[in-house]
Write a protein that holds these residues in place. Structure first.
Motif, PDB file in Angstrom:
ATOM      1  N   VAL A  25       0.833  -1.207   0.000  1.00  0.00           N
ATOM      2  CA  VAL A  25       0.000   0.000   0.000  1.00  0.00           C
ATOM      3  C   VAL A  25       0.867   1.256   0.000  1.00  0.00           C
ATOM      4  N   PHE A  26       1.915   1.234   0.802  1.00  0.00           N
ATOM      5  CA  PHE A  26       2.822   2.380   0.858  1.00  0.00           C
ATOM      6  C   PHE A  26       3.492   2.616  -0.491  1.00  0.00           C
ATOM      7  N   ALA A  27       3.941   1.505  -1.143  1.00  0.00           N
ATOM      8  CA  ALA A  27       4.590   1.645  -2.443  1.00  0.00           C
ATOM      9  C   ALA A  27       3.606   2.153  -3.486  1.00  0.00           C
ATOM     10  N   THR A  28       2.342   1.701  -3.413  1.00  0.00           N
ATOM     11  CA  THR A  28       1.331   2.182  -4.370  1.00  0.00           C
ATOM     12  C   THR A  28       1.082   3.674  -4.200  1.00  0.00           C
ATOM     13  N   GLN A  29       0.988   4.120  -2.947  1.00  0.00           N
ATOM     14  CA  GLN A  29       0.790   5.543  -2.701  1.00  0.00           C
ATOM     15  C   GLN A  29       1.963   6.365  -3.215  1.00  0.00           C
ATOM     16  N   LYS A  30       3.154   5.903  -2.925  1.00  0.00           N
ATOM     17  CA  LYS A  30       4.328   6.659  -3.362  1.00  0.00           C
ATOM     18  C   LYS A  30       4.451   6.658  -4.879  1.00  0.00           C
ATOM     19  N   LEU A  31       4.103   5.520  -5.507  1.00  0.00           N
ATOM     20  CA  LEU A  31       4.189   5.471  -6.971  1.00  0.00           C
ATOM     21  C   LEU A  31       3.146   6.394  -7.603  1.00  0.00           C
ATOM     22  N   SER A  32       1.962   6.458  -6.989  1.00  0.00           N
ATOM     23  CA  SER A  32       0.956   7.372  -7.530  1.00  0.00           C
ATOM     24  C   SER A  32       1.406   8.825  -7.379  1.00  0.00           C
ATOM     25  N   ASP A  33       2.024   9.139  -6.244  1.00  0.00           N
ATOM     26  CA  ASP A  33       2.549  10.498  -6.064  1.00  0.00           C
ATOM     27  C   ASP A  33       3.652  10.793  -7.069  1.00  0.00           C
ATOM     28  N   ALA A  34       4.530   9.793  -7.287  1.00  0.00           N
ATOM     29  CA  ALA A  34       5.610   9.993  -8.253  1.00  0.00           C
ATOM     30  C   ALA A  34       5.056  10.130  -9.665  1.00  0.00           C
ATOM     31  N   ALA A  35       4.003   9.332  -9.986  1.00  0.00           N
ATOM     32  CA  ALA A  35       3.409   9.444 -11.316  1.00  0.00           C
ATOM     33  C   ALA A  35       2.756  10.814 -11.509  1.00  0.00           C
ATOM     34  N   PHE A  36       2.101  11.332 -10.461  1.00  0.00           N
ATOM     35  CA  PHE A  36       1.501  12.682 -10.556  1.00  0.00           C
ATOM     36  C   PHE A  36       2.585  13.745 -10.743  1.00  0.00           C
ATOM     37  N   TYR A  37       3.711  13.539 -10.053  1.00  0.00           N
ATOM     38  CA  TYR A  37       4.812  14.508 -10.183  1.00  0.00           C
ATOM     39  C   TYR A  37       5.408  14.466 -11.587  1.00  0.00           C
ATOM     40  N   VAL A  38       5.576  13.229 -12.125  1.00  0.00           N
ATOM     41  CA  VAL A  38       6.143  13.101 -13.477  1.00  0.00           C
ATOM     42  C   VAL A  38       5.158  13.616 -14.518  1.00  0.00           C
ATOM     43  N   GLU A  39       3.852  13.420 -14.274  1.00  0.00           N
ATOM     44  CA  GLU A  39       2.837  13.880 -15.214  1.00  0.00           C
ATOM     45  C   GLU A  39       2.861  15.395 -15.380  1.00  0.00           C
ATOM     46  N   GLN A  40       3.229  16.102 -14.339  1.00  0.00           N
ATOM     47  CA  GLN A  40       3.301  17.564 -14.434  1.00  0.00           C
ATOM     48  C   GLN A  40       4.404  18.022 -15.385  1.00  0.00           C
ATOM     49  N   TYR A  41       5.533  17.326 -15.381  1.00  0.00           N
ATOM     50  CA  TYR A  41       6.673  17.751 -16.182  1.00  0.00           C
ATOM     51  C   TYR A  41       6.763  16.987 -17.508  1.00  0.00           C
ATOM     52  N   ALA A  42       6.194  15.767 -17.575  1.00  0.00           N
ATOM     53  CA  ALA A  42       6.217  14.992 -18.827  1.00  0.00           C
ATOM     54  C   ALA A  42       4.841  14.376 -19.016  1.00  0.00           C
ATOM     55  N   PRO A  43       3.920  15.112 -19.604  1.00  0.00           N
ATOM     56  CA  PRO A  43       2.555  14.593 -19.756  1.00  0.00           C
ATOM     57  C   PRO A  43       2.522  13.340 -20.637  1.00  0.00           C
TER      58      PRO A  43
END
Length: 251
Positions: free
Chosen positions: A158-176
């Protein structure tokens, strides 16, 4: 005064020299003790290795000798006297002594086997009763550890899923679109690996079915061999019990 100071300096120098010599002697003694300890450990390890090799070679020698004698007796129709070994011992006048020693060893071995067959289950039941609570405690404790490990893995997931979703949101901002491409590529790779594994299993199964397990290695032939092996094992077990009963009754 000058003479007294000179005497004091000479005494100090002498004391320093004696302390240095004492330190050197203690250092050399400690080195000697360490070297002697290492030598003793090396000698003990070498002795144990030699003993293990000697025991292994002895058991191997007895095993090979017994196999050769058994094969020689089998070639002579199961009669030891008619074998080459029996004839040689007979010519040397040692056949009666060897037969007596063999009979004696088989007699006590059969008695030991009968005793073990009668008493080992009793001791096993007593041991299982005594160790039963400890075994149950170890099983329960292992279950608790396993449940804790599963909970830890689930929380880590669960922790890894949350962190991956946060990382994906962060990457989506700079590389849509990049996280979606990575997810699609991962799914495609997983499907490709699964398809390849399934096809490889099917081809391997067909190869062994049509090319390997045919003729003498067909399932029918293997079933016949297995049945004959079971019958031979049952016959040998019956013969073994008869021999044990026979030798156990000797006096």
């Amino acid at each position: 005064m000058a003479s007294k100071t000179a005497e004091k300096k000479s005494q100090k120098q002498k004391e320093q020299k004696t302390t240095q010599t004492q330190k050197k002697d203690a250092h050399t003694k400690s080195k000697k003790k360490q070297s002697s300890g290492k030598a003793n450990s090396k000698s003990s390890s070498s002795v144990t290795s030699v003993l293990c090799k000697l025991l292994l070679s002895t058991f191997l020698l007895f095993g090979i000798t017994g196999a050769l004698v058994g094969y020689d007796t089998y070639r002579a129709g199961g009669k030891f006297e008619a074998s080459v070994t029996g004839q040689t011992l007979k010519q040397a006048g040692l056949l009666p002594a060897v037969q007596d020693a063999w009979t004696c060893s088989m007699k006590y071995s059969a008695r030991g086997y009968k005793w073990a067959e009668a008493n080992v289950p009793v001791y096993y039941q007593a041991t299982s009763k005594a160790l039963g609570p400890y075994v149950e405690f170890s099983i329960d404790f292992s279950k608790v550890l396993w449940n804790g490990a599963k909970k830890g893995f689930a929380s880590a997931k669960v922790f890894a899923t949350q962190k991956l979703s946060d990382a994906a949101f962060y990457v989506e901002q700079y590389a849509p679109g990049l996280p979606k491409k990575i997810s699609d590529a991962s799914c495609t790779l997983c499907d490709t690996v699964c398809t390849f594994t399934t096809n490889a299993y099917k081809h391997t199964y067909e190869f062994f079915k049509t090319k390997v397990f045919v003729g003498q290695l067909s399932p029918e032939s293997l079933g016949k061999v297995f049945n004959s092996t079971q019958q031979a094992a049952a016959q040998y077990y019956s013969w073994f019990n008869d021999q044990v009963d026979f030798y156990a009754k000797l006096k």
